[in-house]
Design an enzyme around this catalytic site. Structure first.
Site, PDB file in Angstrom:
ATOM      1  N   ASP A   1      26.459   5.179  36.125  1.00 13.68           N
ATOM      2  CA  ASP A   1      27.360   4.129  35.786  1.00 13.68           C
ATOM      3  C   ASP A   1      28.630   3.529  36.487  1.00 13.68           C
ATOM      4  O   ASP A   1      29.264   4.651  36.506  1.00 13.68           O
ATOM      5  CB  ASP A   1      27.859   4.293  34.183  1.00 13.68           C
ATOM      6  CG  ASP A   1      25.963   3.232  34.095  1.00 13.68           C
ATOM      7  OD1 ASP A   1      24.877   3.662  34.522  1.00 13.68           O
ATOM      8  OD2 ASP A   1      26.839   3.228  32.406  1.00 13.68           O
TER       9      ASP A   1
ATOM     10  N   ARG B   1      28.962  -1.109  23.448  1.00 16.65           N
ATOM     11  CA  ARG B   1      29.555  -0.099  24.180  1.00 16.65           C
ATOM     12  C   ARG B   1      30.064  -1.427  25.429  1.00 16.65           C
ATOM     13  O   ARG B   1      29.090  -3.085  25.501  1.00 16.65           O
ATOM     14  CB  ARG B   1      28.587  -0.048  24.604  1.00 16.65           C
ATOM     15  CG  ARG B   1      26.984  -0.071  25.244  1.00 16.65           C
ATOM     16  CD  ARG B   1      26.249   1.755  25.251  1.00 16.65           C
ATOM     17  NE  ARG B   1      25.109   1.233  25.407  1.00 16.65           N
ATOM     18  CZ  ARG B   1      23.753   1.789  25.150  1.00 16.65           C
ATOM     19  NH1 ARG B   1      23.696   1.610  23.857  1.00 16.65           N
ATOM     20  NH2 ARG B   1      22.698   1.322  25.867  1.00 16.65           N
TER      21      ARG B   1
ATOM     22  N   GLU C   1      22.108  -3.883  29.126  1.00 14.49           N
ATOM     23  CA  GLU C   1      23.443  -3.205  29.124  1.00 14.49           C
ATOM     24  C   GLU C   1      23.889  -4.129  30.586  1.00 14.49           C
ATOM     25  O   GLU C   1      24.228  -4.578  31.037  1.00 14.49           O
ATOM     26  CB  GLU C   1      23.007  -1.726  29.858  1.00 14.49           C
ATOM     27  CG  GLU C   1      21.916  -0.741  28.407  1.00 14.49           C
ATOM     28  CD  GLU C   1      21.921   0.827  29.337  1.00 14.49           C
ATOM     29  OE1 GLU C   1      22.622   0.943  28.123  1.00 14.49           O
ATOM     30  OE2 GLU C   1      20.807   0.461  29.316  1.00 14.49           O
TER      31      GLU C   1
END
Length: 437
Positions: free
Chosen positions: A77, A229, A314
Site C-alpha cells: 500500500d 483503518r 479499503e
C-alpha cells in the site's frame, strides 16, 4: 443493517420518520439542510453491484516482469505526500511517497503482521530511492502500522495518518484497529541529494470504533477481518472543512438488511439474498476535524454503506474534479457478499457534494480490474489529483505462465474521468507520480 441509529447525530430531534429517496436516507421536515449534510449515508446496493464484465476500458494491462524498488523489502500500500488542498507536494523539487513495507525475511502472507511505513523520494517522480523508516517504531502505536495518508503544511511539517493495528507488546497478534497520527519535519539534504525527516512528534490516537456508527470487534460476525483503518486526510474545497475518510463496518449486533441495501422494488421481487449476506457490512467512514492542529476529530455517520454487498471498502479517498466528488475505494473478490462476484480492483462513485446520494461509476462501480487470466496482479489502487492511478504488484503471472510475488510499485495507470464514466488509457512508469500544477 438498520440505519435509523446512524441519523441520531441530528441534535434535539426525535427521528420518528425516515423517508427513502433513491439509495439515500433523509429525515423530512425535521432537520435543517446543514444538519442533513452531516447525516446522509449513500448506499451501494446488491442491484448496483451486478454485471461485472471486463473490457479494455476497465482492465489494467498485463504485467510480465517487474523491477523491485526495494529488493530487500516487500512494498505494498502506497500513498503520496500531499499539500493541505490535496495536490501533490514537492520538497525542494522532490516527490515523496510512503508505503507499507516489511523485510523479506518475513513471508509474503506474514508481511502484514510486521508492517512498518517507509518513505521513498524521487526528483523526477519515476526513479525512487528508499529513505528509511518514517518514525521510530518503538514509539509508534500498535504492534504494526497499516496504511494511511500524509499531508504537508507550508512550513514543511508533515502529518502522517496511519492505522495502529494491534497493541504494542501483545503476545498474540490481534486485529484491533485505531486511527492514529504523528508529525515530523521534512527537508532536502542538498549535499547528499536525499530527503530527510526530523523533529518527530508524539503519536496519538484520533478515533476508535464507537459501536454506534462503526462496528467494534465485539460486534463483529463472520470470518473476514473487521475494519476501522486507512485514514485519508481530505479538505473539502467547497466548504473548507477538513476530515479523515476511512474504512469501517456498519455497527450493530443484529445484522439485517434494509430494502435499499438490496435494490429497487422490481429488483427485489426476483432477487434472493443468500443466507449470511447480512454479515458483509463494509462502509466508508468519515470524521470531522475539530481543530487546525488535526488532533481532535468527531465521528460522523458513514459516507456510504455496502451492507449485504461487500465487507471491505479499503483505502477510501475522494477526488474533486469539475465540481463533482469522486469517492474511490478498493476491494477484493472474496469480500463480496454471497451471491455477488466482483473482481479485485478499484471501485468508484460520484456525487455533486461530499455527502449525498453517490452513484456508482460505470453503472456498477467498477473502475479498474486486473486481467481475467491474472486476477490478483495488482491491488491497493489510489487515484491521484490528475486522475492517474498508483498501485502495487500483488501476485502476477509471468511471461512463462508462472505465479510470481510482486511486492513493489506497479505501473501507474492513466485514467480518464468523464462524468459518471471512466476509462483506462494506458500506463506510465512503475510508481510514477506527476506533480499537481
Amino acid at each position: 443493517m438498520k440505519r435509523g441509529k446512524k441519523l441520531s447525530v441530528v441534535q434535539g430531534v426525535a427521528l420518528s420518520a425516515i423517508m427513502l429517496v433513491g439509495g439515500l436516507v433523509q429525515t423530512p421536515g425535521i432537520a435543517s439542510a446543514a444538519e442533513k449534510s452531516e447525516t446522509e449515508t449513500a448506499v451501494w446496493s446488491r442491484e448496483d453491484a451486478q454485471n461485472y464484465n471486463l473490457n479494455k476500458d476497465n482492465t489494467a494491462p498485463d504485467i510480465d516482469n517487474v523491477d523491485q524498488v526495494a529488493p530487500d523489502y516487500w512494498v505494498w500500500d502506497t500513498w503520496p505526500l500531499r499539500n493541505r488542498d490535496g495536490s501533490i507536494a514537492t520538497v525542494n523539487g522532490y516527490k515523496v511517497v510512503f508505503a507499507l513495507t516489511a523485510s523479506k525475511e518475513y513471508t509474503w502472507s506474514g508481511r502484514h503482521d510486521e508492517a512498518k511505513i517507509r518513505y521513498f523520494y524521487s526528483k523526477n517522480g519515476k526513479d525512487w530511492e528508499m529513505g528509511g523508516l518514517s518514525y521510530d517504531p518503538d514509539k509508534a502505536l500498535g504492534s504494526r502500522q497499516w496504511a494511511g495518508s500524509a499531508m504537508m503544511e507550508e512550513d514543511g511539517k508533515v502529518h502522517l495518518f496511519y492505522t495502529a493495528s494491534g497493541r504494542k507488546g501483545e503476545e498474540t497478534t490481534t486485529f484491533e484497529q485505531r486511527l492514529a497520527k504523528t508529525t515530523f519535519d521534512i527537508e532536502v539534504d542538498k549535499k547528499d541529494k536525499s530527503v530527510e525527516l526530523s523533529n518527530h512528534g508524539e503519536h496519538m490516537i484520533l478515533a476508535e470504533a464507537d459501536g454506534e456508527y462503526y462496528e467494534t470487534q465485539d460486534q463483529k460476525t463472520g470470518d473476514i477481518i473487521y475494519s476501522f483503518r486507512d485514514p485519508w486526510f481530505f479538505k473539502d474545497p467547497k466548504t473548507k472543512k477538513e476530515y479523515i475518510i476511512f474504512e469501517g463496518n456498519s455497527a450493530g449486533y443484529e445484522k439485517t438488511l434494509d430494502p435499499e441495501n438490496i435494490g429497487s422494488e422490481e429488483f427485489r421481487k426476483d432477487h434472493e439474498v443468500p443466507a449470511g449476506a447480512e454479515d458483509y457490512n463494509g462502509n466508508v467512514g468519515i470524521a470531522s476535524a475539530e481543530n487546525e492542529d488535526l488532533t481532535e476529530f468527531e465521528l460522523l455517520p458513514p459516507l456510504l454503506e455496502a451492507d449485504g454487498v461487500n465487507q471491505q471498502l479499503e483505502r477510501p479517498h475522494v477526488l474533486v474534479k469539475g465540481g463533482q466528488y469522486y469517492l474511490f475505494t478498493i476491494s477484493h473478490q472474496f469480500t463480496f457478499a454471497p451471491g455477488l462476484n466482483g473482481p479485485d480492483g478499484l471501485y468508484g462513485f460520484v456525487n455533486d457534494s461530499l455527502r449525498g446520494d453517490y452513484q456508482p461509476l460505470n453503472d456498477n462501480g467498477l473502475v479498474v480490474a486486473n486481467p481475467e487470466d491474472d486476477p490478483f496482479m495488482t491491488y491497493s489502487h489510489a487515484v491521484m489529483p490528475n486522475g492517474t492511478v498508483i498501485s502495487f504488484v500483488n501476485e502476477y503471472i509471468d511471461e512463462n505462465g508462472n505465479k510470481q510475488l510482486g511486492g513493489t510499485f506497479a505501473p501507474t495507470l492513466k485514467l480518464s474521468i468523464n462524468g459518471d464514466e471512466t476509462k483506462v488509457n494506458g500506463t506510465l512508469k512503475p510508481g510514477q507520480i506527476i506533480p499537481s500544477h
